[in-house]
Design an enzyme around this catalytic site. Structure first.
Site, short mmCIF file in Angstrom:
data_model
loop_
_atom_site.label_atom_id
_atom_site.label_comp_id
_atom_site.label_asym_id
_atom_site.label_seq_id
_atom_site.Cartn_x
_atom_site.Cartn_y
_atom_site.Cartn_z
N CYS A 83 32.48 -38.93 -28.80
CA CYS A 83 33.26 -37.72 -28.49
C CYS A 83 34.64 -37.69 -29.15
O CYS A 83 35.20 -36.60 -29.34
CB CYS A 83 33.39 -37.58 -26.98
N HIS A 124 39.87 -34.38 -25.45
CA HIS A 124 40.37 -35.63 -26.02
C HIS A 124 41.40 -35.31 -27.11
O HIS A 124 41.14 -34.47 -28.00
CB HIS A 124 39.23 -36.42 -26.68
P1 NAP Z 1 26.53 -39.39 -16.81
O1 NAP Z 1 27.28 -38.27 -16.19
O2 NAP Z 1 26.66 -40.74 -16.22
O3 NAP Z 1 24.94 -38.97 -16.82
C1 NAP Z 1 23.96 -39.90 -17.20
C2 NAP Z 1 22.57 -39.28 -17.13
O4 NAP Z 1 21.61 -40.31 -17.41
C3 NAP Z 1 22.19 -38.69 -15.77
O5 NAP Z 1 21.36 -37.55 -15.93
C4 NAP Z 1 21.35 -39.81 -15.13
O6 NAP Z 1 20.39 -39.36 -14.19
C5 NAP Z 1 20.64 -40.36 -16.34
N1 NAP Z 1 20.20 -41.74 -16.10
C6 NAP Z 1 20.97 -42.80 -15.73
N2 NAP Z 1 20.18 -43.89 -15.56
C7 NAP Z 1 18.89 -43.49 -15.82
C8 NAP Z 1 17.63 -44.14 -15.81
N3 NAP Z 1 17.50 -45.44 -15.49
N4 NAP Z 1 16.53 -43.43 -16.13
C9 NAP Z 1 16.63 -42.11 -16.45
N5 NAP Z 1 17.80 -41.43 -16.48
C10 NAP Z 1 18.92 -42.11 -16.17
O7 NAP Z 1 26.88 -39.55 -18.36
P2 NAP Z 1 27.47 -38.45 -19.41
O8 NAP Z 1 28.92 -38.50 -19.46
O9 NAP Z 1 26.77 -37.16 -19.15
O10 NAP Z 1 26.97 -39.06 -20.78
C11 NAP Z 1 25.60 -38.98 -21.20
C12 NAP Z 1 25.46 -39.66 -22.55
O11 NAP Z 1 26.25 -38.96 -23.52
C13 NAP Z 1 25.96 -41.12 -22.55
O12 NAP Z 1 25.15 -41.87 -23.40
C14 NAP Z 1 27.38 -40.99 -23.09
O13 NAP Z 1 27.84 -42.16 -23.68
C15 NAP Z 1 27.24 -39.84 -24.09
N6 NAP Z 1 28.45 -39.07 -24.34
C16 NAP Z 1 29.22 -38.61 -23.32
C17 NAP Z 1 30.36 -37.83 -23.60
C18 NAP Z 1 31.26 -37.28 -22.53
O14 NAP Z 1 32.32 -36.68 -22.89
N7 NAP Z 1 30.96 -37.40 -21.24
C19 NAP Z 1 30.66 -37.55 -24.92
C20 NAP Z 1 29.84 -38.02 -25.94
C21 NAP Z 1 28.73 -38.76 -25.62
P3 NAP Z 1 20.65 -39.43 -12.57
O15 NAP Z 1 21.63 -38.33 -12.26
O16 NAP Z 1 19.30 -39.17 -12.01
O17 NAP Z 1 21.19 -40.80 -12.28
#
Ligand code: NAP
Length: 375
Positions: free
Chosen positions: A148, A240
């Site tokens: 990001c 950011h």
């Molecule tokens: P998050 O809010 O923690 O969401 C994670 C997602 O993954 C949820 O839908 C969760 O489902 C699912 N998950 C977790 N453990 C799992 C498992 N064992 N099996 C299947 N699904 C599972 O994270 P986020 O911030 O949205 O980020 C998602 C991805 O994008 C990450 O890889 C992160 O590094 C990347 N990213 C994030 C951002 C940002 O600004 N936030 C920017 C760029 C990239 P449940 O709700 O059912 O647990």
């Protein structure tokens, strides 16, 4: 007019997954028809799970039942917003099953056979998909978007390409929404700055070099540029900020640098994509801009806002860049990549070209019905 293309989201319940569901609501090409998350959420109605964005959960998404991470019944195009702990294996399994996975997760970004794409910067890297399919034997594919903060840094450096950037120092001030949900504890972040985000500095340094690299002998030769990043987490909700000092081999005036930033565009195909901002980089004129609260939503969160452009006594030039971390830094970036894949496939089909077309199995489950003309 063609029918909408069914798409799904892996990790639909997280911060990025919800942002994707929101951006897909009313999308001109895509229709969200399938959502998946962990066993904790599987089997539940999406609309009954906690919704953390302003407004109501989109009605079409709300009606869907959350699936487990099982390719059965999943549409061909899948966005991945999975936690990195599971994304690596899960995305591979979906690609093996014929799905085109457009991922936000870090796991495959530096794989030499996986395109790491910002459409305005390196759309041509999609040609890696030929080698990916050949060497991995996947009937589907994986395409990734950057970390990001990387996306904003890489866009700025790409805009200055004509002046030959050679070195850059980057210090980020990153919003709490970048850490997912529930993310950083309030007790840790309120009134505080945390000077460590695991793996983040390496991602900015390494991913930027890959994105700015050139296609070479079936792979990507990283750009030679030297980058040094320091990353911090601050008590900002969204947006950011990247403080950048840049050395250029050429010696443009400040006005010429500002002009290059403001004029930066992708090619015509990219500029025509539904989620492409009119200007990928907006140059702020106010002396105290950009600010996350005022500028993160510029062009619906898809543009980078740059300001405070001035001379740097150490590296030559410095500026402040800001972008919305869950839109252009994540969900919007993946959406633009998916639009580019569809646009390219339509164009290739219209011209009967055989290169970089979608995998045969993906074509067999054809999400692009009918005869298509170039977009
Ligand atoms: P998050 O809010 O923690 O969401 C994670 C997602 O993954 C949820 O839908 C969760 O489902 C699912 N998950 C977790 N453990 C799992 C498992 N064992 N099996 C299947 N699904 C599972 O994270 P986020 O911030 O949205 O980020 C998602 C991805 O994008 C990450 O890889 C992160 O590094 C990347 N990213 C994030 C951002 C940002 O600004 N936030 C920017 C760029 C990239 P449940 O709700 O059912 O647990």
């Amino acid at each position: 007019m063609t029918s909408p293309i069914d798409v799904g989201i892996l990790g639909a319940t997280g911060v990025v997954g919800q942002q994707l569901a929101s951006l897909l609501d009313g999308h001109p090409w895509f229709r969200l028809s399938w959502v998946a998350a962990s066993e904790r959420s599987a089997g539940r109605r999406y609309g009954d799970l906690p919704w953390r964005l302003p407004g109501l959960v989109p009605a079409t998404a709300a009606r869907l039942t959350v699936s487990p991470l099982d390719p059965d019944n999943a549409p061909v195009i899948l966005f991945s917003a999975l936690d990195a702990g599971v994304a690596g294996e899960a995305e591979t399994a979906f690609a093996r099953s014929g799905r085109i996975v457009v991922s936000n997760a870090r796991n495959h970004r530096l794989d030499p056979l996986v395109p790491l794409v910002i459409p305005e910067v390196n759309a041509g890297h999609l040609s890696l998909l030929d080698a990916q399919r050949r060497e991995r034997g996947w009937s589907g594919a994986i395409v990734t978007n950057p970390n990001c903060s990387t996306v904003f840094v890489a866009m700025v450096l790409a805009a200055l390409d004509g002046f030959q950037p050679s070195r850059a120092l980057v210090t980020t001030l990153q919003a709490v929404s970048g850490a997912g949900h529930p993310g950083v504890s309030a007790l840790d972040i309120l009134g505080n700055v945390i000077p460590f985000i695991p793996g983040e500095e390496e991602k900015i340094e390494r991913e930027t070099r890959k994105i700015l690299g050139r296609l070479d002998n079936g792979g990507v030769a990283d750009a030679a540029m030297v980058l040094s990043a320091q990353t911090t987490r601050v008590a900002v909700h969204d947006g950011h900020t990247a403080l950048m000092s840049i050395a250029l081999d050429r010696t443009p005036s400040i006005e010429e640098v500002a002009d290059a930033l403001a004029r930066f565009r992708g090619d015509a195909e990219v500029s025509a994509l539904p989620s492409a901002p009119a200007a990928p980089i907006v140059v702020a004129t106010g002396h105290d801009r950009p600010q996350p609260r005022l500028d993160a939503w510029t062009s619906g969160g898809m543009a980078v806002t740059c300001g405070r452009l001035r001379r740097c006594p150490v590296l030559g030039y410095k500026l402040v860049a800001l972008g919305h971390n869950t839109i252009r830094g994540a969900a919007g970036a993946a959406l633009l990549n998916a639009e580019l894949l569809v646009s390219r496939e339509r164009r290739l089909r219209a011209t009967q070209a055989e290169a970089v077309a979608w995998p045969a199995e993906a074509r067999a489950m054809d999400p692009l019905p009918g005869t298509l003309s170039p977009v």
